[in-house]
Design an enzyme around this catalytic site. Structure first.
Site, PDB file in Angstrom:
ATOM      1  N   HIS A 265       0.852  -1.199   0.000  1.00  0.00           N
ATOM      2  CA  HIS A 265       0.000   0.000   0.000  1.00  0.00           C
ATOM      3  C   HIS A 265       0.888   1.249   0.000  1.00  0.00           C
ATOM      4  CE1 HIS A 265      -3.897  -1.947   1.796  1.00  0.00           C
ATOM      5  NE2 HIS A 265      -3.860  -2.028   0.486  1.00  0.00           N
TER       6      HIS A 265
ATOM      7  N   HIS B  72     -11.618  -9.463  -6.034  1.00  0.00           N
ATOM      8  CA  HIS B  72     -11.326  -8.128  -5.473  1.00  0.00           C
ATOM      9  C   HIS B  72     -10.452  -7.408  -6.485  1.00  0.00           C
ATOM     10  CE1 HIS B  72      -9.983  -5.034  -2.822  1.00  0.00           C
ATOM     11  NE2 HIS B  72      -8.919  -5.628  -2.326  1.00  0.00           N
TER      12      HIS B  72
ATOM     13  N   GLU C 143      -8.533  -4.710  -6.285  1.00  0.00           N
ATOM     14  CA  GLU C 143      -7.318  -3.962  -5.922  1.00  0.00           C
ATOM     15  C   GLU C 143      -6.157  -4.481  -6.781  1.00  0.00           C
ATOM     16  OE1 GLU C 143      -6.659  -3.564  -1.699  1.00  0.00           O
ATOM     17  OE2 GLU C 143      -5.235  -1.908  -2.021  1.00  0.00           O
TER      18      GLU C 143
ATOM     19  N   ASP D 152      -3.168  -5.383  -6.524  1.00  0.00           N
ATOM     20  CA  ASP D 152      -2.316  -6.533  -6.204  1.00  0.00           C
ATOM     21  C   ASP D 152      -2.936  -7.851  -6.672  1.00  0.00           C
ATOM     22  OD1 ASP D 152      -4.115  -5.740  -4.160  1.00  0.00           O
ATOM     23  OD2 ASP D 152      -3.128  -6.999  -2.686  1.00  0.00           O
TER      24      ASP D 152
ATOM     25  N   HIS E  38     -12.110  -5.957   2.208  1.00  0.00           N
ATOM     26  CA  HIS E  38     -12.079  -4.645   2.820  1.00  0.00           C
ATOM     27  C   HIS E  38     -12.422  -3.519   1.862  1.00  0.00           C
ATOM     28  CE1 HIS E  38      -7.945  -3.349   1.285  1.00  0.00           C
ATOM     29  NE2 HIS E  38      -8.149  -4.523   0.760  1.00  0.00           N
TER      30      HIS E  38
ATOM     31  N   ASP F 225      -8.576 -11.225   0.321  1.00  0.00           N
ATOM     32  CA  ASP F 225      -7.778 -10.674   1.425  1.00  0.00           C
ATOM     33  C   ASP F 225      -8.160 -11.272   2.785  1.00  0.00           C
ATOM     34  OD1 ASP F 225      -6.195  -8.967  -0.104  1.00  0.00           O
ATOM     35  OD2 ASP F 225      -7.632  -7.327   0.016  1.00  0.00           O
TER      36      ASP F 225
ATOM     37  N   TYR G 217      -2.170  -8.304   9.850  1.00  0.00           N
ATOM     38  CA  TYR G 217      -3.022  -8.054   8.679  1.00  0.00           C
ATOM     39  C   TYR G 217      -4.413  -7.609   9.143  1.00  0.00           C
ATOM     40  CZ  TYR G 217      -4.588  -8.711   3.870  1.00  0.00           C
ATOM     41  OH  TYR G 217      -5.069  -8.502   2.603  1.00  0.00           O
TER      42      TYR G 217
ATOM     43  N   HIS H 249      -3.326 -13.722  -0.087  1.00  0.00           N
ATOM     44  CA  HIS H 249      -1.966 -13.463   0.396  1.00  0.00           C
ATOM     45  C   HIS H 249      -1.594 -14.537   1.422  1.00  0.00           C
ATOM     46  CE1 HIS H 249      -1.903  -9.416  -1.299  1.00  0.00           C
ATOM     47  NE2 HIS H 249      -3.035  -9.141  -0.697  1.00  0.00           N
TER      48      HIS H 249
HETATM   49 FE1  FEO Z   1      -7.131  -5.462  -0.913  1.00  0.00          FE
HETATM   50 FE2  FEO Z   1      -4.691  -7.726  -1.325  1.00  0.00          FE
HETATM   51  O1  FEO Z   1      -5.776  -6.309  -1.832  1.00  0.00           O
END
Ligand code: FEO
Length: 395
Positions: A23, A79, A81, A83, A145, A164, A192, A225
């Site tokens: 981030h 998701h 995002e 990543d 999230h 996530d 996390y 992750h």
């Molecule tokens: Fe919310 Fe691993 O991205």
């Protein structure tokens, strides 16, 4: 590298051993991370999530070793995002018409990121996709999230792809929860949760209760992750319920910054006052200017009481203190108490400012704090010790 999880599912992600910040610079990743992508092979072939854009080419090259990518029938983006969606641009150049299954918010955000009009298929909770012997079921998990987040459940294998949720920034070649160091794993899982999911604790509980109410058998939880939970996967679900419920250990964290050691000496005297009356409570003394901010968040998350100290400078607080206060305000911890302290030379606003910010962050304020003029003498340090005793009473 790929990893065959079972006859149906293969991990095709990327372990990022070098990652030290996530981030931007907001999240320290002492143990690296991974971007988990999963390939499901049945009569239809499905790719769940991708990897961060810098690994896009490597990801696609690895994927091609595993499968003819023209044979991918569906992509699921749990998701959006970057990543997890970062490799889409390169991937979609090769398979441009492949449908991308995601939530309505997912479509909006993917378009916002990549400005592409891909073949999106919007899904909602309960929607299913038959892929042969197996079936995918989609479960929206808004604000876990991001607004777009969803989970995907694979029947027969009883695998929950939770993105996530239940993840950790933790690079390990072992890949499974039963094969890694448990203390490290839980340290990273808690970090996390504290640093990413805390503001959404109410939604965490609601979502877990909803999923449990479906009575779906869950043999594996596969986050986006870190390692995969295959040994008693419900253990991390139970931990999340614990963490989401105003989690605290018997701990007081004292976070301070100090220009000429006056506030540091105050912090240490407050700690002495606490231990003189309570030897059971664990105290963590942390200089915010010299420590990792996410580790401070973790220690605060674990605490019953957080004390924040700063010298007064330019009618305000020191910059590391301001940074920590801003983070704590955003995380909106619940069920915790706090107070402030600090040294000053003339105007002395810092203690009041810190107290106000802690209150805005949802902390129950124990008292109006303590401030001491210039370098504290023995009388001043004794006042700090007495202050420490009043903090014990608030435990
Ligand atoms: Fe919310 Fe691993 O991205």
């Amino acid at each position: 590298m790929s990893l065959k999880i079972n006859d149906t599912v293969t991990w095709v992600g990327k372990i990022d051993w070098e990652l030290k910040k996530f981030h931007g610079d907001e999240y320290s990743t002492h143990k690296g991370s991974s971007y988990n992508s999963y390939l499901i092979r049945d009569e239809k072939t499905v790719l769940i999530d991708t990897v961060w854009e810098p690994f896009s080419r490597e990801f696609i090259a690895n994927l091609k070793k595993e499968i003819d990518i023209q044979k991918i029938d569906y992509i699921v983006i749990n998701h959006s995002e970057v990543d997890h969606s970062g490799a889409l641009v390169d991937l979609m150049e090769e398979i441009p018409n492949t449908p991308i299954y995601c939530t309505k918010s997912g479509v909006r955000i993917l378009k916002g990121h990549y400005h592409k009009d891909w073949n999106f298929v919007e899904v909602k909770t309960g929607d299913t996709l038959d892929i042969g012997k197996h079936k995918l079921t989609f479960i929206e998990a808004s604000m876990l999230h991001w607004p777009d987040t969803m989970f995907t459940y694979l029947s027969e294998e009883n695998m929950l792809f939770s993105n996530d949720g239940f993840g950790q920034h933790y690079a390990s070649e072992f890949m499974y929860n039963d094969k890694v160091d448990q203390a490290e794993l839980y340290q990273e899982a808690l970090k996390y949760y504290a640093n990413i999911l805390t503001p959404f604790s109410k939604q965490v509980v609601k979502k877990i209760e909803e999923i449990l109410s479906f009575n779906l058998p869950i043999d594996m939880i596969c986050p986006s992750h870190g390692i995969i939970w295959r040994d008693n996967p419900i253990q991390i679900v139970n931990k999340y319920l614990e963490w989401a419920n105003e989690y605290k250990e018997n701990q007081i964290t004292i976070v301070y910054d100090s220009m000429w050691n006056a506030t540091r000496r105050m912090a240490e005297s407050i700690a002495e006052g606490i231990t003189s009356t309570n030897k059971e409570v664990e105290i963590k003394l942390i200089n915010s200017a010299k420590s990792d901010k996410n580790d401070i968040v973790v220690e605060s998350f674990k605490s019953k009481i957080v004390l924040i100290g700063s010298s007064t400078i330019n009618n305000g607080v020191l910059s590391s203190t301001a940074s920590i206060l801003e983070m704590l305000k955003g995380f909106r911890f619940r069920g915790k108490k706090a107070a402030a302290f600090g040294s000053y030379g003339w105007s002395g606003e810092a203690t009041k400012i810190m107290t106000e910010e802690l209150e805005k962050g949802g902390f129950e304020i124990i008292n109006s704090g303590i401030k001491e003029l210039w370098n504290p003498d023995e009388d001043a340090l004794n006042r700090c010790r007495e202050f420490g005793k009043t903090i014990v009473e608030a435990l």
